[in-house]
Every structure is written in C-alpha cells, then in structure tokens.
Design a protein around this motif. Structure first.
Motif, PDB file in Angstrom:
ATOM      1  N   GLY A 162       0.758  -1.111   0.046  1.00  0.00           N
ATOM      2  CA  GLY A 162       0.036  -0.186   0.025  1.00  0.00           C
ATOM      3  C   GLY A 162       0.813   1.135  -0.071  1.00  0.00           C
ATOM      4  O   GLY A 162       2.218   1.125   0.331  1.00  0.00           O
ATOM      5  N   PRO A 163       0.094   2.389  -0.391  1.00  0.00           N
ATOM      6  CA  PRO A 163       1.131   3.569  -0.505  1.00  0.00           C
ATOM      7  C   PRO A 163       1.610   4.276   0.735  1.00  0.00           C
ATOM      8  O   PRO A 163       2.551   5.202   0.785  1.00  0.00           O
ATOM      9  N   ARG A 164       0.905   3.756   2.100  1.00  0.00           N
ATOM     10  CA  ARG A 164       1.237   4.714   3.190  1.00  0.00           C
ATOM     11  C   ARG A 164       2.485   4.055   3.808  1.00  0.00           C
ATOM     12  O   ARG A 164       2.986   4.972   4.751  1.00  0.00           O
ATOM     13  N   ASP A 165       2.763   2.634   3.637  1.00  0.00           N
ATOM     14  CA  ASP A 165       3.680   2.139   4.432  1.00  0.00           C
ATOM     15  C   ASP A 165       5.335   2.357   3.762  1.00  0.00           C
ATOM     16  O   ASP A 165       5.300   2.313   2.690  1.00  0.00           O
ATOM     17  N   ARG A 166       6.072   2.395   4.807  1.00  0.00           N
ATOM     18  CA  ARG A 166       7.662   2.441   4.375  1.00  0.00           C
ATOM     19  C   ARG A 166       8.576   1.562   4.944  1.00  0.00           C
ATOM     20  O   ARG A 166       8.138   1.550   6.422  1.00  0.00           O
ATOM     21  N   ILE A 167       9.327   1.085   4.379  1.00  0.00           N
ATOM     22  CA  ILE A 167      10.492   0.008   5.228  1.00  0.00           C
ATOM     23  C   ILE A 167      11.762   0.738   5.196  1.00  0.00           C
ATOM     24  O   ILE A 167      12.098   1.034   3.989  1.00  0.00           O
ATOM     25  N   ALA A 168      12.385   0.836   6.166  1.00  0.00           N
ATOM     26  CA  ALA A 168      13.619   1.677   6.394  1.00  0.00           C
ATOM     27  C   ALA A 168      14.901   0.635   6.247  1.00  0.00           C
ATOM     28  O   ALA A 168      14.662  -0.478   6.926  1.00  0.00           O
ATOM     29  N   LEU A 169      15.843   1.053   5.558  1.00  0.00           N
ATOM     30  CA  LEU A 169      17.029   0.551   5.348  1.00  0.00           C
ATOM     31  C   LEU A 169      18.130   1.059   6.483  1.00  0.00           C
ATOM     32  O   LEU A 169      18.465   2.370   6.247  1.00  0.00           O
ATOM     33  N   ASN A 170      18.464   0.393   7.616  1.00  0.00           N
ATOM     34  CA  ASN A 170      19.278   1.218   8.544  1.00  0.00           C
ATOM     35  C   ASN A 170      20.869   0.990   8.258  1.00  0.00           C
ATOM     36  O   ASN A 170      21.193   0.476   7.347  1.00  0.00           O
ATOM     37  N   SER A 171      21.500   1.874   8.849  1.00  0.00           N
ATOM     38  CA  SER A 171      22.865   2.103   8.344  1.00  0.00           C
ATOM     39  C   SER A 171      23.738   0.580   8.706  1.00  0.00           C
ATOM     40  O   SER A 171      24.701   0.530   8.066  1.00  0.00           O
ATOM     41  N   ASP A 172      23.271  -0.196   9.562  1.00  0.00           N
ATOM     42  CA  ASP A 172      24.088  -1.456   9.881  1.00  0.00           C
ATOM     43  C   ASP A 172      23.450  -2.375   8.590  1.00  0.00           C
ATOM     44  O   ASP A 172      23.919  -3.791   8.791  1.00  0.00           O
ATOM     45  N   GLY A 173      22.460  -2.119   7.844  1.00  0.00           N
ATOM     46  CA  GLY A 173      22.086  -3.154   6.747  1.00  0.00           C
ATOM     47  C   GLY A 173      20.892  -3.758   7.236  1.00  0.00           C
ATOM     48  O   GLY A 173      20.306  -4.680   6.230  1.00  0.00           O
TER      49      GLY A 173
END
Length: 355
Positions: A109-120
């Motif tokens: 869906g358009p509202r969600d985001r998954i973050a890629l952290n600095s440690d991978g």
C-alpha cells in the motif's frame, strides 16, 4: 508471441479446472486442495513465471504472466500465486534469485515505508500484506535515510506477523520488520520506486478483478436460466434481464481496462505517463465495477447467493477485497489527478487520445 501467451494461460486454466474448481474448493473447509494445487503450479513454473531462468524462474514475458493472473481471477484462487509472481518480478529488478515456495511482497500500500538502517538491517511496518502468514519469504522495497531505494529478500520467520483476513477470507496481514537482516539486498534500478511497485500490483489486481467479474456473470446467467419463479424462469423477467445487462457491461468495462493496462505494461516502448494512466485507470474502473457487479450478482441470486454453501461469494468477496490492495480506487484517482495537473491541460488530450 500470442500463441505462447495462450499456451501459458491455457496451462494455468487446466490446472485450476482440475485442482481448484470453485465447488470443490468451497466444500473443502480444511484447505486440503491448496497443497496439490501449489505443487502443480510450481511444477509448471507459474509462480516464478516472471523470473529469468538465470535467477531460478521460467523466463515468461509480462504478457504471459498477465494471462495467468486473468485465469486466476476467473477461478478466484485463494493461494499466493499473484503475490509470488510479483515478488519474483520485484527481486529480478535487482538481480536477486528467487527461492522456492510461496512469497509475498511489501509494501502493498502507499502509506507504508520500510527503512534500510545504516547497519544493513530493515525496520518498519507494512500493513495489508497479502498472504504474509502463508509465505516463506517476503520481497520488499526499502529506503535508506536519503530515500535511496533498495530491493531485499527476507525470510518470513524473521518478521513479526499479525494475522488478519480480508473479505474473501484470505490472509491480509501486518508485517513488522524489527532490525531484520535480509537474506539478500541490492540497490533498486535507476528510476524504480514505490510507485513502480504499486503500479504493476494494481495491474495484477485489476486483471484478477476482471476475471472474477467474468465468472460472476457466467454464474448469474446460468442461475437465472435455472431458477423458476411464478412458473417461469427468472431470466424472462425484465428487471432481471436489465440487471444482467448491467452486470455484463461492468464485466466488459473491467476486462477492457485491465487488458489495456496489461498490454501497456507488456510493451517496453510504452511511455511512463501512458503506463501510469493505464494502470491507475484500470484499478479505478475495475474497483468500481467490482462493487456494482457484486451487488447485481447477489440481487440475481437472492438469499441463496449469501450462503456459505454457494460459490458466488468466492468471487464477489475476493473482487471486493482486491480493490484495496496496491492502492484503492480513491488513492489512484487522486494520484491520477495530480499527474494530470502536473503535466498541464495541454498534455491531457494527447495522452488520452494516444491510448
């Protein structure tokens, strides 16, 4: 090429007819039909149809895969075939090999985001992920702190999955990624973003909705020619004839919109704005058609169509549920309006006329 597309779709049709007949599936409360169906689909190479052979797939074209999804819609298939196909397609965009077994993809869906952290690792919440509870792996699109997208493969057992069901009774779950280490991760190709993922998902759901509407029409016409009231078939009543004509119109409109969008996406020469117009319009029109067609089909059937024993609900409820996946009609209507406004009034007619 058209013959190849037909062969792939016909293969899917035969498998569905043999192992996922609506009446057989509806009578099997324990879901025993799912394993044989998935095994047959896998042996035919359909779940990874959009994955190149070098990455473990069948190397089918987009057009061939879209034919499979249309067939899946006509049978209202309640297994993650479309999701696995889309997940495999997403992974191939970054050159990641696809594993065996059921997959799903996120965000859906358009509202969600998954973050890629600095440690991978990966963090975030994705809601409404179809068949997450049934999947062995999740293919996903993540963004780092600068908004740069990457494509990753994650083992489902590393995520926290909160089970939920959609209207059709299929899993539509919330998936939490709490610093999850991916199995594989690579940068997304240039220009690829969440909208790119949502658009092809919207085309897939549009084809499934259009397929389900075809079956609703067939079931309703057949029933109207069998059901007798006041000593004549209900198909002879003008009101019923009028409703069936409206149902046929909605089915035809949905099929035209969905297949046009599929054709646009299957042609690499299609401009981005045109592909956006086709996909967004298809999702809007098919979603609207699902609501109208489901109401008409149940009106024709009367009370019997609402019973759990009747197969009609397999098609109507799934068509209604699919409206919300990969952006609702409201979301795409707003996005389409924004795109038209951004391009300016002078560009609207040439774009529409070109389709």
């Amino acid at each position: 090429m058209a013959d190849a597309e037909n062969i792939v779709a016909e293969t899917a049709e035969r498998i569905f007819a043999d192992l996922a007949d609506a009446q057989t599936v509806n009578s099997d409360r324990k879901g025993g039909w799912k394993a044989p169906l998935w095994r047959a689909l896998s042996e035919a190479g359909l779940p990874l149809a959009w994955v190149a052979e070098e990455y473990g797939g069948s190397g089918a074209t987009l057009a061939e895969g879209f034919g499979v999804l249309s067939a899946a819609g006509r049978f209202a298939i309640g297994v993650p075939l479309a999701e696995t196909m889309l997940a495999g397609w997403l992974l191939s965009q970054a050159g990641i090999s696809s594993p065996d077994g059921e997959m799903t993809l996120a965000p859906a869906g358009p509202r969600d985001r998954i973050a890629l952290n600095s440690d991978g690792t990966l963090s975030g919440l994705a809601r409404g992920v179809p068949f997450a509870k049934d999947a062995k792996h999740v293919a996903l699109l993540a963004q780092d702190s600068k908004g740069t997208p990457s494509i990753a493969l994650v083992s489902a057992d590393k995520c926290r999955i909160e089970s939920s069901l959609n209207l059709g009774g299929d899993h539509n779950d919330a998936v939490t990624f709490d610093r999850v280490t991916p199995v594989a991760i690579k940068p997304a190709p240039a220009g690829f973003d969440l909208t790119s993922l949502l658009l092809i998902g919207a085309v897939a759901r549009s084809l499934q909705i259009a397929g389900s509407l075809e079956s609703m029409l067939d079931i309703s016409v057949k029933y109207s020619n069998e059901r007798v009231a006041f000593e004549k078939k209900i198909s002879k009543f003008q009101a019923v004839q009028h409703n069936l004509a409206k149902l046929a119109g909605e089915s035809a409109a949905a099929l035209a919109a969905a297949t046009s969008a599929a054709d646009a996406f299957s042609d690499p020469a299609t401009p981005k704005d045109a592909a956006f117009l086709e996909a967004a319009s298809a999702k809007i029109r098919c979603s609207e058609a699902a609501e109208k067609a489901a109401a008409i089909a149940h009106q024709v059937h009367g009370a019997i169509g609402f019973t759990i024993e009747h197969i009609l609900h397999r098609f109507t409820l799934r068509a209604l549920a699919w409206r919300d996946d990969f952006g609702s009609e409201s979301y795409w209507a707003v996005e389409l309006g924004k795109r038209v406004a951004q391009n300016g009034a002078d560009e609207l007619w040439p774009l529409v006329a070109s389709r």
